[in-house]
Design an enzyme around this catalytic site. Structure first.
Site, PDB file in Angstrom:
ATOM      1  N   GLY A 260      -1.449   8.209  -6.699  1.00  0.00           N
ATOM      2  CA  GLY A 260      -0.560   8.145  -7.881  1.00  0.00           C
ATOM      3  C   GLY A 260      -1.087   7.382  -8.958  1.00  0.00           C
TER       4      GLY A 260
ATOM      5  N   HIS B 265      -5.075   8.008 -13.578  1.00  0.00           N
ATOM      6  CA  HIS B 265      -5.732   7.426 -14.915  1.00  0.00           C
ATOM      7  C   HIS B 265      -7.036   8.341 -15.226  1.00  0.00           C
ATOM      8  CE1 HIS B 265      -8.614   5.899 -11.936  1.00  0.00           C
ATOM      9  NE2 HIS B 265      -7.726   5.335 -11.470  1.00  0.00           N
TER      10      HIS B 265
ATOM     11  N   GLY C 120      -9.978   8.440 -14.416  1.00  0.00           N
ATOM     12  CA  GLY C 120     -10.682   8.532 -13.160  1.00  0.00           C
ATOM     13  C   GLY C 120     -10.334   9.688 -12.341  1.00  0.00           C
ATOM     14  N   HIS C 121      -8.978   9.742 -12.170  1.00  0.00           N
ATOM     15  CA  HIS C 121      -8.159  10.681 -11.498  1.00  0.00           C
ATOM     16  C   HIS C 121      -8.305  12.050 -12.118  1.00  0.00           C
ATOM     17  CE1 HIS C 121      -5.996   7.069  -9.900  1.00  0.00           C
ATOM     18  NE2 HIS C 121      -6.392   7.710  -8.614  1.00  0.00           N
TER      19      HIS C 121
ATOM     20  N   GLN D 239      -2.804   2.620   5.208  1.00  0.00           N
ATOM     21  CA  GLN D 239      -3.999   2.147   4.907  1.00  0.00           C
ATOM     22  C   GLN D 239      -4.033   0.787   4.249  1.00  0.00           C
ATOM     23  OE1 GLN D 239      -4.722   5.583   1.869  1.00  0.00           O
ATOM     24  NE2 GLN D 239      -5.658   4.212   0.781  1.00  0.00           N
TER      25      GLN D 239
ATOM     26  N   LYS E 245     -16.305   5.762  -7.077  1.00  0.00           N
ATOM     27  CA  LYS E 245     -15.960   4.171  -6.928  1.00  0.00           C
ATOM     28  C   LYS E 245     -15.586   4.015  -5.622  1.00  0.00           C
ATOM     29  CE  LYS E 245     -12.196   2.337  -8.791  1.00  0.00           C
ATOM     30  NZ  LYS E 245     -11.743   1.240  -7.724  1.00  0.00           N
ATOM     31  N   ASP E 246     -14.983   4.799  -4.952  1.00  0.00           N
ATOM     32  CA  ASP E 246     -14.820   4.224  -3.378  1.00  0.00           C
ATOM     33  C   ASP E 246     -15.619   4.891  -2.779  1.00  0.00           C
ATOM     34  OD1 ASP E 246     -11.769   3.255  -3.552  1.00  0.00           O
ATOM     35  OD2 ASP E 246     -11.562   4.989  -4.740  1.00  0.00           O
TER      36      ASP E 246
ATOM     37  N   LYS F 201     -12.372   2.114 -13.962  1.00  0.00           N
ATOM     38  CA  LYS F 201     -10.990   2.614 -14.181  1.00  0.00           C
ATOM     39  C   LYS F 201     -10.361   2.711 -12.683  1.00  0.00           C
ATOM     40  CE  LYS F 201     -11.008   5.054 -18.171  1.00  0.00           C
ATOM     41  NZ  LYS F 201      -9.918   4.955 -19.140  1.00  0.00           N
TER      42      LYS F 201
ATOM     43  N   SER G  87      -6.285   1.916 -10.473  1.00  0.00           N
ATOM     44  CA  SER G  87      -4.684   1.599 -10.828  1.00  0.00           C
ATOM     45  C   SER G  87      -4.542   0.167 -10.733  1.00  0.00           C
ATOM     46  CB  SER G  87      -4.179   2.345  -9.758  1.00  0.00           C
ATOM     47  OG  SER G  87      -4.409   3.749  -9.634  1.00  0.00           O
TER      48      SER G  87
HETATM   49  O1  PAF Z   1      -8.386   6.913  -2.786  1.00  0.00           O
HETATM   50  C1  PAF Z   1      -7.372   6.744  -2.601  1.00  0.00           C
HETATM   51  O2  PAF Z   1      -6.471   7.068  -3.405  1.00  0.00           O
HETATM   52  C2  PAF Z   1      -6.768   7.063  -1.144  1.00  0.00           C
HETATM   53  O3  PAF Z   1      -7.272   6.129  -0.380  1.00  0.00           O
HETATM   54  C3  PAF Z   1      -6.688   8.500  -0.754  1.00  0.00           C
HETATM   55  C4  PAF Z   1      -7.862   9.004  -0.611  1.00  0.00           C
HETATM   56  C5  PAF Z   1      -5.595   9.107  -1.675  1.00  0.00           C
HETATM   57  C6  PAF Z   1      -5.820   8.272   0.596  1.00  0.00           C
HETATM   58  O4  PAF Z   1      -4.656   7.829   0.573  1.00  0.00           O
END
Ligand code: PAF
Length: 282
Positions: free
Chosen positions: A31, A34, A36-37, A61, A150-151, A185, A187
């Protein structure tokens, strides 16, 4: 676009789409969406008949002392962005819907993929990510799932998990989206005050410097890391967690620029931990 809170509602929607022979894309998010999403949702909408966006701040996490409680949330803004982008379903479960109180099954990946880079300072992070993403894959059963570059470590972990656990899902990695001045970008950028926001540009400056060296033919990964480290250390508000060269698929550390190399960094700017990277593909 429907907003649903239960696993059962997602399953019913997807079942109805499947009956019509439609394809389904999934964009997992936490959630506070931005650009990027939005780029992930746009791509998913272009490549699938229906798109599910999950909007869930996943508690498993986050380690002790991390920002689970303060993580930014704004469901109505998220819903607006998803609706405008053409998503079909927004899944926004409560933690109790995702995790039974006595849940005792986790998806745990061993080795460099999860213990290197972010895994060093966030030892339980990828176990939580693998668990929640597996659950989302089982709930939605999409044809494709979309994750940001980015991740980059997360993307490598998920690709390996999909291979190891035989999920019949195509994983689509999407490019980093940056602010006009270069900041990737995130959050978490909302945590930065104006002085920190300026200081945070040191990450993209270091990325640009490293990328230029790699593209100019520098083969010594340690030299590139040293230059990037120097660049970051010139910013007084920045404190390096890591700057490292690893193989982009295995996350094993490398000292030679043998593609694909992931040059990744995590840097605290004030109290905010930011990440950035580039991949050298040769
Ligand atoms: O990248 C993220 O926002 C989170 O790690 C994900 C993949 C939604 C899992 O909670």
């Amino acid at each position: 676009m429907k907003i649903v809170k239960t696993v059962e509602e997602v399953r019913q929607e997807v079942k109805a789409w499947r009956k019509e022979g439609l394809t389904v894309g999934l964009v997992p998010t936490m959630g506070f969406l931005h650009e990027g999403h939005k780029s992930l949702i746009d791509r998913a909408v272009a490549e699938n008949d229906r798109v599910v966006v999950s909007d869930f701040v996943n508690p498993t996490q986050f380690g002790a002392g991390e920002d689970l409680e303060s993580y930014p949330r704004d469901l109505s803004r998220d819903a607006e962005l998803c609706r405008e982008a053409g998503a079909s379903l927004l899944f926004n479960p409560e933690p109790e819907e995702m995790y039974a109180q006595d849940a005792c099954t986790m998806v745990d990946m061993s080795g460099d993929l999860t213990t290197e880079l972010c895994g060093r300072t966030r030892p339980i992070h990828f176990r939580g990510v693998c668990t929640v993403v597996s659950k989302l894959f089982n709930i939605v059963a999409p044809d494709r799932a979309y994750f940001g570059q980015k991740d980059a470590q997360q993307l490598a972990v998920i690709r390996r998990m999909v291979r190891d656990l035989n999920f019949d899902i195509e994983i689509v990695g999407c490019p980093i989206i940056r602010e006009e001045d270069g900041l990737a970008k995130s959050s978490r950028n909302t945590y930065l005050n104006s002085e920190e926001r300026k200081a945070a540009l040191v990450l993209s400056r270091a990325v640009a410097k490293g990328r230029a060296m790699a593209e100019a033919g520098e083969k010594d990964a340690d030299k590139i890391v040293a230059e990037m480290t120097d660049c970051i250390n010139q910013e007084p508000l920045a404190r390096i967690d890591y700057v490292k060269a690893v193989n982009a698929e295995t996350i094993v550390p490398v000292s030679v620029m043998e593609p694909p190399v992931l040059m990744a960094m995590a840097v605290y700017v004030g109290k905010t931990r930011l990440i950035d990277n580039f991949i050298y593909k040769g």
